[in-house]
Design an enzyme around this catalytic site. Structure first.
Site, PDB file in Angstrom:
ATOM      1  CG  MET A 195      -3.345  -5.056   9.080  1.00 64.05           C
ATOM      2  SD  MET A 195      -4.617  -3.811   8.847  1.00 64.05           S
ATOM      3  CE  MET A 195      -4.321  -2.748  10.272  1.00 64.05           C
ATOM      4  CB  SER A 196      -0.366  -7.400   3.717  1.00 59.90           C
ATOM      5  OG  SER A 196       0.911  -6.803   3.915  1.00 59.90           O
ATOM      6  CG  ASN A 204       2.497   2.870  12.272  1.00 61.20           C
ATOM      7  OD1 ASN A 204       2.473   2.380  11.140  1.00 61.20           O
ATOM      8  ND2 ASN A 204       2.026   2.248  13.323  1.00 61.20           N
ATOM      9  CG  HIS A 245      -5.226   5.051   6.545  1.00 58.42           C
ATOM     10  ND1 HIS A 245      -4.508   3.916   6.185  1.00 58.42           N
ATOM     11  CD2 HIS A 245      -5.719   5.559   5.388  1.00 58.42           C
ATOM     12  CE1 HIS A 245      -4.562   3.763   4.866  1.00 58.42           C
ATOM     13  NE2 HIS A 245      -5.292   4.746   4.363  1.00 58.42           N
ATOM     14  CB  SER A 293      -0.872   0.084   1.253  1.00 57.16           C
ATOM     15  OG  SER A 293      -1.496  -1.112   1.526  1.00 57.16           O
ATOM     16  CG  HIS A 318      -3.209  -1.527  -2.856  1.00 58.86           C
ATOM     17  ND1 HIS A 318      -2.610  -2.757  -2.831  1.00 58.86           N
ATOM     18  CD2 HIS A 318      -2.931  -0.940  -1.688  1.00 58.86           C
ATOM     19  CE1 HIS A 318      -1.994  -2.905  -1.668  1.00 58.86           C
ATOM     20  NE2 HIS A 318      -2.183  -1.813  -0.965  1.00 58.86           N
ATOM     21  CE1 TYR A 374      -7.804  -3.506   4.425  1.00 60.14           C
ATOM     22  CE2 TYR A 374      -5.817  -4.577   5.216  1.00 60.14           C
ATOM     23  CZ  TYR A 374      -6.425  -3.599   4.461  1.00 60.14           C
ATOM     24  OH  TYR A 374      -5.669  -2.711   3.745  1.00 60.14           O
ATOM     25  CD  GLU A 375      -8.488  -4.931   0.031  1.00 56.72           C
ATOM     26  OE1 GLU A 375      -8.950  -4.215  -0.861  1.00 56.72           O
ATOM     27  OE2 GLU A 375      -7.426  -5.576  -0.096  1.00 56.72           O
ATOM     28  CG  HIS A 392      -4.782  -5.939   2.273  1.00 59.60           C
ATOM     29  ND1 HIS A 392      -4.923  -5.071   1.217  1.00 59.60           N
ATOM     30  CD2 HIS A 392      -3.536  -5.765   2.752  1.00 59.60           C
ATOM     31  CE1 HIS A 392      -3.793  -4.390   1.074  1.00 59.60           C
ATOM     32  NE2 HIS A 392      -2.937  -4.793   1.986  1.00 59.60           N
ATOM     33  CB  ALA A 434       2.831   0.066   5.044  1.00 58.96           C
TER      34      ALA A 434
END
Ligand code: HPA
Length: 268
Positions: free
Chosen positions: A205-206, A229, A241, A32, A62, A82-83, A80, A110
């Site tokens: 998350m990936s 972060n 975000h 991302s 993306h 989560y999508e 992902h 990230a």
């Protein structure tokens, strides 16, 4: 993988083969907001909409495109969990790359820093991972022609490749363990303390589903996390975000340079 997945892979490979015949050995997945590299890379561009059976990414930043030349195939845009995608959707790009001839994969992402020594904006080489997503893309019938039922995961992020990356870079990179959570919420401070106790340096998350698929297919992996972060609870400030995206954008040119030097080295 669900039954019918092998056919799905074949259809995806065929739709690329209809327009492009090259078989690059190297695959690159841009995370991302880290898509900069693709603009420096020349090759035939094939949008995901033209690849049979490919889902479309829903995350901003993306692009959803494949660029391919004789040295490498680059994917800007990943899927992902989560999508709402099925694990099959998430790993289809890896099976496509494998079908096109890819045997070494650079994955980028990230990530939040669990390790307090890391700094936002830093690139870290992934040494190993912890799957905290609660899913495994290899669940289901095994496709014996493609890989083993019980793949070995002892050295997925190969030592030789990590050494190679270090030897060709002017800068020195730290190595860390990446823990993957499902998302889409960021972790709680307690979850980050747990991840730290488990030995994680980075959270995201990936990446983990794709890397499991790559290991299954016998593809060697270089993993690069861009620290966007400090993870939840490390600093006394909430995560945003916007911060993640802004830091990703700042580091993207440096990441693009690193990928370019790895590419030149591996194809040269
Ligand atoms: N947690 C999970 N995923 C992330 C983070 C984080 O802190 N930063 C970027 N992706």
């Amino acid at each position: 993988m669900f039954s019918g997945f092998e056919e799905r892979v074949k259809r995806a490979v065929k739709s690329v083969r209809e327009v492009e015949s090259v078989s690059p050995q190297l695959g690159i997945i841009l995370g991302s907001g880290l898509g900069d590299f693709i603009d420096r890379f020349s090759g035939r561009e094939i949008p995901y909409t033209k690849i049979d059976g490919f889902p479309l990414p829903t995350v901003e930043g993306h692009r959803g495109t494949l660029k391919i030349n004789p040295s490498a195939a680059v994917l800007a845009g990943r899927f992902h969990y989560y999508e709402g995608y099925d694990p099959d959707d998430i790993v289809l790009p890896i099976f496509l790359l494998h079908g096109l001839g890819v045997r070494t994969l650079i994955v980028t992402n990230a990530a939040g820093a669990v390790n307090p020594e890391y700094k936002p904006g830093e690139l870290v080489l992934i040494r190993d991972h912890i799957n905290l997503m609660g899913v495994n893309p290899l669940r289901g019938p095994n496709i014996a022609d493609l890989g083993p039922r019980f793949p070995d995961m002892s050295e997925v992020y190969g030592l030789q490749l990590r050494q190679l990356v270090k030897s060709i870079s002017k800068q020195s990179y730290r190595e860390g363990v990446y823990a993957a959570f499902q998302g889409p919420c960021y972790e709680t401070p307690a979850e980050i303390r747990m991840a730290a106790a488990f030995g994680a340096d980075l959270v995201g998350m990936s990446t983990v589903p794709e890397v499991i698929a790559a290991a299954y297919l016998g593809i060697k992996v270089i993993g690069i996390s861009c620290v966007t972060n400090m993870a939840a609870g490390i600093l006394e400030q909430p995560l945003s975000h916007e911060e993640v995206v802004a830091t990703g954008k700042k580091v993207a040119p440096q990441l693009a340079e690193l990928i370019t030097s790895i590419l030149n080295n591996l194809s040269g």
